[in-house]
Each structure stands twice: as C-alpha cells, then as structure tokens.
Design an enzyme around this catalytic site. Sequence first.
Site, PDB file in Angstrom:
ATOM      1  N   GLY A  41      37.384 -24.910  16.471  1.00 15.85           N
ATOM      2  CA  GLY A  41      36.753 -25.336  15.224  1.00 15.85           C
ATOM      3  C   GLY A  41      35.410 -26.024  15.347  1.00 15.85           C
ATOM      4  O   GLY A  41      34.636 -26.072  14.396  1.00 15.85           O
ATOM      5  N   ASP A 100      41.930 -35.260  11.315  1.00 15.03           N
ATOM      6  CA  ASP A 100      42.960 -35.165  10.265  1.00 15.03           C
ATOM      7  C   ASP A 100      44.023 -36.216  10.579  1.00 15.03           C
ATOM      8  O   ASP A 100      43.873 -37.374  10.223  1.00 15.03           O
ATOM      9  CB  ASP A 100      43.489 -33.728  10.249  1.00 15.03           C
ATOM     10  CG  ASP A 100      44.562 -33.478   9.207  1.00 15.03           C
ATOM     11  OD1 ASP A 100      44.632 -34.238   8.233  1.00 15.03           O
ATOM     12  OD2 ASP A 100      45.339 -32.509   9.354  1.00 15.03           O
ATOM     13  N   GLY A 102      44.506 -37.137  13.532  1.00 14.30           N
ATOM     14  CA  GLY A 102      43.906 -37.828  14.677  1.00 14.30           C
ATOM     15  C   GLY A 102      44.592 -37.547  15.996  1.00 14.30           C
ATOM     16  O   GLY A 102      44.152 -37.998  17.054  1.00 14.30           O
ATOM     17  N   THR A 104      44.950 -34.705  17.735  1.00 14.30           N
ATOM     18  CA  THR A 104      44.235 -33.834  18.679  1.00 14.30           C
ATOM     19  C   THR A 104      43.262 -34.647  19.521  1.00 14.30           C
ATOM     20  O   THR A 104      43.304 -34.609  20.759  1.00 14.30           O
ATOM     21  CB  THR A 104      43.469 -32.725  17.912  1.00 14.30           C
ATOM     22  OG1 THR A 104      44.404 -31.978  17.139  1.00 14.30           O
ATOM     23  CG2 THR A 104      42.746 -31.798  18.873  1.00 14.30           C
ATOM     24  N   ASP A 156      39.066 -23.029   9.933  1.00 16.58           N
ATOM     25  CA  ASP A 156      39.688 -21.759   9.561  1.00 16.58           C
ATOM     26  C   ASP A 156      40.952 -21.939   8.748  1.00 16.58           C
ATOM     27  O   ASP A 156      41.576 -23.008   8.735  1.00 16.58           O
ATOM     28  CB  ASP A 156      40.065 -20.972  10.826  1.00 16.58           C
ATOM     29  CG  ASP A 156      41.271 -21.587  11.536  1.00 16.58           C
ATOM     30  OD1 ASP A 156      41.194 -22.783  11.921  1.00 16.58           O
ATOM     31  OD2 ASP A 156      42.301 -20.908  11.670  1.00 16.58           O
TER      32      ASP A 156
HETATM   33  P1  IMP Z   1      44.551 -33.512  13.850  1.00 18.61           P
HETATM   34  O1  IMP Z   1      45.094 -33.399  15.232  1.00 18.61           O
HETATM   35  O2  IMP Z   1      45.628 -33.647  12.817  1.00 18.61           O
HETATM   36  O3  IMP Z   1      43.475 -34.564  13.700  1.00 18.61           O
HETATM   37  O4  IMP Z   1      43.942 -32.116  13.479  1.00 18.61           O
HETATM   38  C1  IMP Z   1      42.822 -31.669  13.983  1.00 18.61           C
HETATM   39  C2  IMP Z   1      42.783 -30.146  13.942  1.00 18.61           C
HETATM   40  O5  IMP Z   1      43.582 -29.587  12.884  1.00 18.61           O
HETATM   41  C3  IMP Z   1      41.361 -29.770  13.650  1.00 18.61           C
HETATM   42  O6  IMP Z   1      40.657 -29.555  14.852  1.00 18.61           O
HETATM   43  C4  IMP Z   1      41.528 -28.497  12.848  1.00 18.61           C
HETATM   44  O7  IMP Z   1      41.581 -27.408  13.738  1.00 18.61           O
HETATM   45  C5  IMP Z   1      42.870 -28.600  12.183  1.00 18.61           C
HETATM   46  N1  IMP Z   1      42.740 -28.984  10.747  1.00 18.61           N
HETATM   47  C6  IMP Z   1      43.080 -30.162  10.186  1.00 18.61           C
HETATM   48  N2  IMP Z   1      42.813 -30.178   8.876  1.00 18.61           N
HETATM   49  C7  IMP Z   1      42.293 -28.969   8.579  1.00 18.61           C
HETATM   50  C8  IMP Z   1      41.800 -28.365   7.355  1.00 18.61           C
HETATM   51  O8  IMP Z   1      41.769 -28.953   6.262  1.00 18.61           O
HETATM   52  N3  IMP Z   1      41.340 -27.095   7.473  1.00 18.61           N
HETATM   53  C9  IMP Z   1      41.336 -26.405   8.657  1.00 18.61           C
HETATM   54  N4  IMP Z   1      41.777 -26.930   9.805  1.00 18.61           N
HETATM   55  C10 IMP Z   1      42.255 -28.200   9.770  1.00 18.61           C
HETATM   56 MG    MG Z   2      40.384 -27.481  15.605  1.00 16.06          MG
END
Ligand code: IMP
Ligand code: MG
Length: 172
Positions: A41, A100, A102, A104, A156
């Site tokens: 992304g 999102d 956090g 990742t 995506d």
């Molecule tokens: P986290 O680990 O929840 O912070 O998510 C991070 C990853 O989830 C990002 O690198 C995105 O690939 C994916 N992601 C989170 N929210 C969205 C969204 O609204 N649209 C698309 N991808 C998302």
């Molecule tokens: Mg991503």
Amino acid sequence: MAHIKSLISEDEIASAVAQLGRKITDDYADCELTILGILTGSIVLVTDLMRQIEVSHQLGLVQASSYRGKTTEAGELRINLDFLPEIRGRDVLLVDDIFDTGKTITKIAAQLELFEPKRIRSAVLLWKKSRSEVEAIPDYHCFEIPDEFVVGYGLDYNGEYRNLPYIGVMDK
Ligand code: IMP
Ligand code: MG
C-alpha cells in the site's frame, strides 16, 4: 465498478505530502536515514514522498500482508523482511499508507529492533485515530480520517483501486 466518493483530492494529497517532505527534511538533517516502505500500500506515497525529501537517504522495502479478500476485516498478519537493507545504526522511517489498528507498523517495528537501528519512526498518509488498538501513534501523518474503508493512492479493496490518484470512500 463500484461508486467511489472522493474524500481527499489529488491536490490536497500533493500539498500534504510536500509539507511532510519538508518536515522530514528538517528533522533528519545530518542523519543516516533509511526510508522503509511497507508493501504494497505504501508504494505510491513512498515514491512521491522521497522526491520531496532533500536529505540524502537510502530506500528499502518490507512486506506486510493480512489477507482480506472481499472483506474489509484484516486476517492474520504476515511480515516478509527478505528485501530489508542493512539498517544497523541507522535512522529508520517506516512509511505506510494508513495507520488503522496500528498492529502492522507496531509489529514490523518490533521485528526491526532486532537489527539494531539507531531509531525507528513512522510516517503515514492516513490515520484512523478512533480504530487504534496499540499504544503507539504515528510520528508523522498527513490526514486524520473517520472510521470508513478508503481506497486509492495505494490503498486497495480486494487488490484493486490502488491507482486512483485521490482517496475515496466506497459506497457499500
Ligand atoms: P493496521 O495494521 O490495522 O494499522 O492496518 C494497516 C493496513 O491495513 C494498511 O497497511 C492497509 O493495507 C490496510 N487497511 C487498513 N484500513 C484500510 C482501508 O480503509 N482501506 C484499505 N486498506 C486498509
Ligand atoms: Mg498495507
């Protein structure tokens, strides 16, 4: 094709990324900086952002995937460090499209600590503040957004829409 409503325009993104580049340029003067983009992304942001950063730096990539398929719920997180360059003693800036939950960025940062960088910080285009499930917050962000599933500028839905030059919300 699903209907997509624009949330953040191409122009708004361009000026926010330029501003972020100036901030990073100021903050990382005289540092051994490595920009680490998180695949997939971040690729659009990384290529735009690095050209707005006026301090010399190295570029590396790490891969994180949490299979979603045709849902907006993330599955199990897998991290691939095969493309990681030497970061020992360096200032690492992790770049991703969105913070999102956090998880990742937090998990990647924890794994990178084993390679003994000097410091790890994070920069994201979007921050869904209300969704956070970790204590850490992004060190740099361009836009805070509500809890909606967004696409475009690298983000995506089921592998598509990364090419949109703006950030949009999908009509369900
Ligand atoms: P986290 O680990 O929840 O912070 O998510 C991070 C990853 O989830 C990002 O690198 C995105 O690939 C994916 N992601 C989170 N929210 C969205 C969204 O609204 N649209 C698309 N991808 C998302
Ligand atoms: Mg991503």
